[in-house]
Design a protein around this motif. Structure first.
Motif, PDB file in Angstrom:
ATOM      1  N   PHE A  11       1.494  -1.787  -8.028  1.00 41.15           N
ATOM      2  CA  PHE A  11       1.357  -0.469  -7.553  1.00 41.15           C
ATOM      3  C   PHE A  11       2.030   0.560  -8.277  1.00 41.15           C
ATOM      4  O   PHE A  11       3.294   0.490  -8.868  1.00 41.15           O
ATOM      5  CB  PHE A  11       1.692  -0.517  -6.140  1.00 41.15           C
ATOM      6  CG  PHE A  11       2.884  -0.912  -5.842  1.00 41.15           C
ATOM      7  CD1 PHE A  11       3.957   0.256  -5.239  1.00 41.15           C
ATOM      8  CD2 PHE A  11       3.648  -2.001  -5.876  1.00 41.15           C
ATOM      9  CE1 PHE A  11       5.274   0.265  -5.104  1.00 41.15           C
ATOM     10  CE2 PHE A  11       5.133  -2.199  -5.521  1.00 41.15           C
ATOM     11  CZ  PHE A  11       6.007  -0.988  -5.215  1.00 41.15           C
ATOM     12  N   HIS A  12       1.807   1.928  -7.738  1.00 40.18           N
ATOM     13  CA  HIS A  12       2.413   3.209  -8.274  1.00 40.18           C
ATOM     14  C   HIS A  12       3.439   3.587  -7.203  1.00 40.18           C
ATOM     15  O   HIS A  12       2.844   3.810  -6.029  1.00 40.18           O
ATOM     16  CB  HIS A  12       1.718   4.002  -8.852  1.00 40.18           C
ATOM     17  CG  HIS A  12       0.942   3.891 -10.319  1.00 40.18           C
ATOM     18  ND1 HIS A  12      -0.243   3.414 -10.424  1.00 40.18           N
ATOM     19  CD2 HIS A  12       1.559   4.121 -11.524  1.00 40.18           C
ATOM     20  CE1 HIS A  12      -0.527   3.165 -11.784  1.00 40.18           C
ATOM     21  NE2 HIS A  12       0.528   3.585 -12.580  1.00 40.18           N
ATOM     22  N   THR A  13       4.626   3.898  -7.629  1.00 38.22           N
ATOM     23  CA  THR A  13       5.340   4.581  -6.703  1.00 38.22           C
ATOM     24  C   THR A  13       4.971   6.123  -6.682  1.00 38.22           C
ATOM     25  O   THR A  13       4.046   6.426  -7.299  1.00 38.22           O
ATOM     26  CB  THR A  13       7.016   4.575  -7.017  1.00 38.22           C
ATOM     27  OG1 THR A  13       7.063   5.326  -8.369  1.00 38.22           O
ATOM     28  CG2 THR A  13       7.640   3.118  -7.416  1.00 38.22           C
ATOM     29  N   PHE A  14       5.525   6.811  -5.573  1.00 40.33           N
ATOM     30  CA  PHE A  14       5.228   8.288  -5.301  1.00 40.33           C
ATOM     31  C   PHE A  14       5.537   8.798  -6.591  1.00 40.33           C
ATOM     32  O   PHE A  14       5.323  10.151  -6.758  1.00 40.33           O
ATOM     33  CB  PHE A  14       5.751   8.759  -4.143  1.00 40.33           C
ATOM     34  CG  PHE A  14       5.023   8.206  -2.851  1.00 40.33           C
ATOM     35  CD1 PHE A  14       3.714   7.904  -2.815  1.00 40.33           C
ATOM     36  CD2 PHE A  14       5.895   7.412  -2.021  1.00 40.33           C
ATOM     37  CE1 PHE A  14       2.986   7.210  -1.773  1.00 40.33           C
ATOM     38  CE2 PHE A  14       5.355   6.708  -0.940  1.00 40.33           C
ATOM     39  CZ  PHE A  14       3.987   6.605  -0.665  1.00 40.33           C
ATOM     40  N   ASP A  15       6.649   8.478  -7.463  1.00 38.95           N
ATOM     41  CA  ASP A  15       7.143   9.092  -8.474  1.00 38.95           C
ATOM     42  C   ASP A  15       6.364   8.844  -9.777  1.00 38.95           C
ATOM     43  O   ASP A  15       6.712   9.007 -10.928  1.00 38.95           O
ATOM     44  CB  ASP A  15       8.546   8.815  -8.752  1.00 38.95           C
ATOM     45  CG  ASP A  15       9.405   9.613  -7.631  1.00 38.95           C
ATOM     46  OD1 ASP A  15       9.038  10.386  -6.917  1.00 38.95           O
ATOM     47  OD2 ASP A  15      10.452   8.930  -7.382  1.00 38.95           O
ATOM     48  N   GLY A  16       5.190   8.015  -9.604  1.00 39.23           N
ATOM     49  CA  GLY A  16       4.414   7.690 -10.758  1.00 39.23           C
ATOM     50  C   GLY A  16       4.617   6.408 -11.541  1.00 39.23           C
ATOM     51  O   GLY A  16       4.328   5.897 -12.556  1.00 39.23           O
TER      52      GLY A  16
ATOM     53  N   ASP B 244      11.353   4.684   0.767  1.00 39.89           N
ATOM     54  CA  ASP B 244      12.160   4.613  -0.541  1.00 39.89           C
ATOM     55  C   ASP B 244      12.085   3.289  -1.359  1.00 39.89           C
ATOM     56  O   ASP B 244      12.753   3.009  -2.343  1.00 39.89           O
ATOM     57  CB  ASP B 244      13.541   5.113  -0.460  1.00 39.89           C
ATOM     58  CG  ASP B 244      14.214   4.315   0.499  1.00 39.89           C
ATOM     59  OD1 ASP B 244      13.920   3.345   1.126  1.00 39.89           O
ATOM     60  OD2 ASP B 244      15.480   4.625   1.085  1.00 39.89           O
ATOM     61  N   LEU B 245      11.356   2.175  -0.743  1.00 44.63           N
ATOM     62  CA  LEU B 245      11.319   0.845  -1.164  1.00 44.63           C
ATOM     63  C   LEU B 245      12.767   0.249  -1.202  1.00 44.63           C
ATOM     64  O   LEU B 245      12.902  -1.076  -1.584  1.00 44.63           O
ATOM     65  CB  LEU B 245      11.219   0.636  -2.692  1.00 44.63           C
ATOM     66  CG  LEU B 245       9.535   1.334  -2.949  1.00 44.63           C
ATOM     67  CD1 LEU B 245       9.235   1.100  -4.551  1.00 44.63           C
ATOM     68  CD2 LEU B 245       8.523   0.296  -2.161  1.00 44.63           C
TER      69      LEU B 245
ATOM     70  N   VAL C 180       0.658  -1.030  -0.065  1.00 42.88           N
ATOM     71  CA  VAL C 180      -0.152   0.086  -0.054  1.00 42.88           C
ATOM     72  C   VAL C 180       0.791   1.285   0.049  1.00 42.88           C
ATOM     73  O   VAL C 180       1.708   1.413   0.894  1.00 42.88           O
ATOM     74  CB  VAL C 180      -0.928   0.100   1.197  1.00 42.88           C
ATOM     75  CG1 VAL C 180      -1.740   1.314   1.220  1.00 42.88           C
ATOM     76  CG2 VAL C 180      -1.757  -1.184   1.274  1.00 42.88           C
ATOM     77  N   ALA C 181       0.742   2.123  -0.947  1.00 49.43           N
ATOM     78  CA  ALA C 181       1.694   3.308  -1.021  1.00 49.43           C
ATOM     79  C   ALA C 181       0.663   4.364  -0.525  1.00 49.43           C
ATOM     80  O   ALA C 181      -0.276   4.949  -1.181  1.00 49.43           O
ATOM     81  CB  ALA C 181       1.996   3.721  -2.524  1.00 49.43           C
TER      82      ALA C 181
END
Length: 333
Positions: free
Chosen positions: A288-293, A47-48, A14-15
């Motif tokens: 899922f999408h990272t916070f950078d898209g 940051d994964l 979950v991001a």
């Protein structure tokens, strides 16, 4: 912690955009959480790459009158109606189910069946604690041996649980869906058949020649749904290639990550199967999408003593492609 050091079966991310934190859910492992018992734990990262030691957010033993306290497989957490809902699969080998006769599902081995299914639990926080909404029974029909339930919300706002129906009952495992009440506490209709594992055309290319059907079960595992920009519906799912089952029900063959597409955009399909995305004993992935898209997929490899692996993905219409494994994040090949 880094991914190579983190026990991680059936990963689900979950991001959370509000905290800009990635929550990575998996089955509780007391060796890293420090908490005994069947349940769910969560790692957290910004940051994964670097992850905090996990905390336990659900314990089956803590639920009053819980119908099962074994398993704790495939935990997922979904935001719905201002709250967070945990789906995880439990089972109880001491609660047998009738072995289906050959004229129903055609089980060849008369293997023992027992209660297995996904439960729903709710919390106001991604860190729990999660409380079962109905501790008396699994959410799918309890006479079915099912696992890996996931939440899907259709365009009309109707919630569904999509789950895998075990090959132990069906031989040719199926994917099914069942409508849920708006508060996710119960089903409101009968299950709907989506597809069977052998519909994956490439599986027929993998079964060793001369192996009779009853020694070649087909497995469905780990569904996760994702709507594409062209409004198709994509389902990641896993299976085994070169499936051969022994009389004790053991499966020999490689675990793979594959996917199917409903071009109609309807969960009821029809579903078109695609070739595997990742082999090498890998699977139970989700997008899922990272916070950078960036579009990312996480899965586990190998099946035993599993660790998480991250992949950068690309969608071209409804075609899903692996661009590269993010070894800079997962620390290994």
């Amino acid at each position: 912690m880094r991914l190579p050091d983190m026990p991680l079966h059936d990963p689900f991310v979950v991001a959370d955009s509000e905290s800009r934190t990635y929550y990575l859910y998996t089955s509780n492992d007391p060796s890293v959480s420090g908490v005994d018992g069947t349940g769910t734990m969560v790692y957290r990262s910004r940051d994964l790459r670097d992850w905090l030691r996990p905390v336990v957010v659900f314990r089956a033993d803590d639920q009053r009158d819980m119908w099962a306290t074994d398993g704790g497989w495939a935990p997922e957490v979904h935001a719905w109606g201002g709250r967070f809902y945990l789906f995880t699969t439990l089972h109880d080998q001491d609660k047998p189910l009738p072995v289906p006769p050959p004229n129903q599902w055609g089980t060849p081995f008369q293997l023992p069946n027992h209660m297995r299914g996904t439960i729903t639990a709710v919390s106001d926080s991604l860190l729990g604690p999660f409380t079962a909404v109905d501790p008396a029974r699994p959410t799918p029909p309890e006479h079915l041996m099912t696992l890996d339930g996931t939440l899907y919300i259709d365009p009309a706002g109707q919630p569904w649980m999509v789950y895998a129906h075990e090959w132990l009952q069906t031989v040719d495992g199926t994917m099914e869906a069942v409508r849920l009440a708006p508060d996710l506490t119960r089903t409101t209709d009968d299950p709907v058949f989506l597809f069977k594992a052998s519909d994956a055309f490439w599986l027929g290319e993998q079964i060793p020649g001369g192996v009779p059907h009853q020694l070649a079960p087909y497995i469905t595992d780990g569904p996760q749904l994702y709507r594409t920009p062209d409004d198709s519906l994509l389902m990641l799912w896993s299976t085994y290639e070169k499936n051969v089952a022994a009389q004790d029900g053991a499966i020999n063959g490689g675990y793979v990550q594959t996917y199917a597409v409903s071009k109609s955009g309807d969960v009821q399909g029809p579903w078109e199967q695609h070739r595997p995305l990742v082999r090498d004993d890998s699977g139970h992935g989700m997008l899922f999408h990272t916070f950078d898209g960036e579009l990312m997929m996480i899965l586990h490899r190998p099946f035993e003593n599993a660790r998480g692996k991250l992949y950068e993905m690309q969608l071209l219409g409804h075609e899903l492609r692996v661009l590269r494994q993010r070894t800079d994040l997962d620390g290994g090949g």
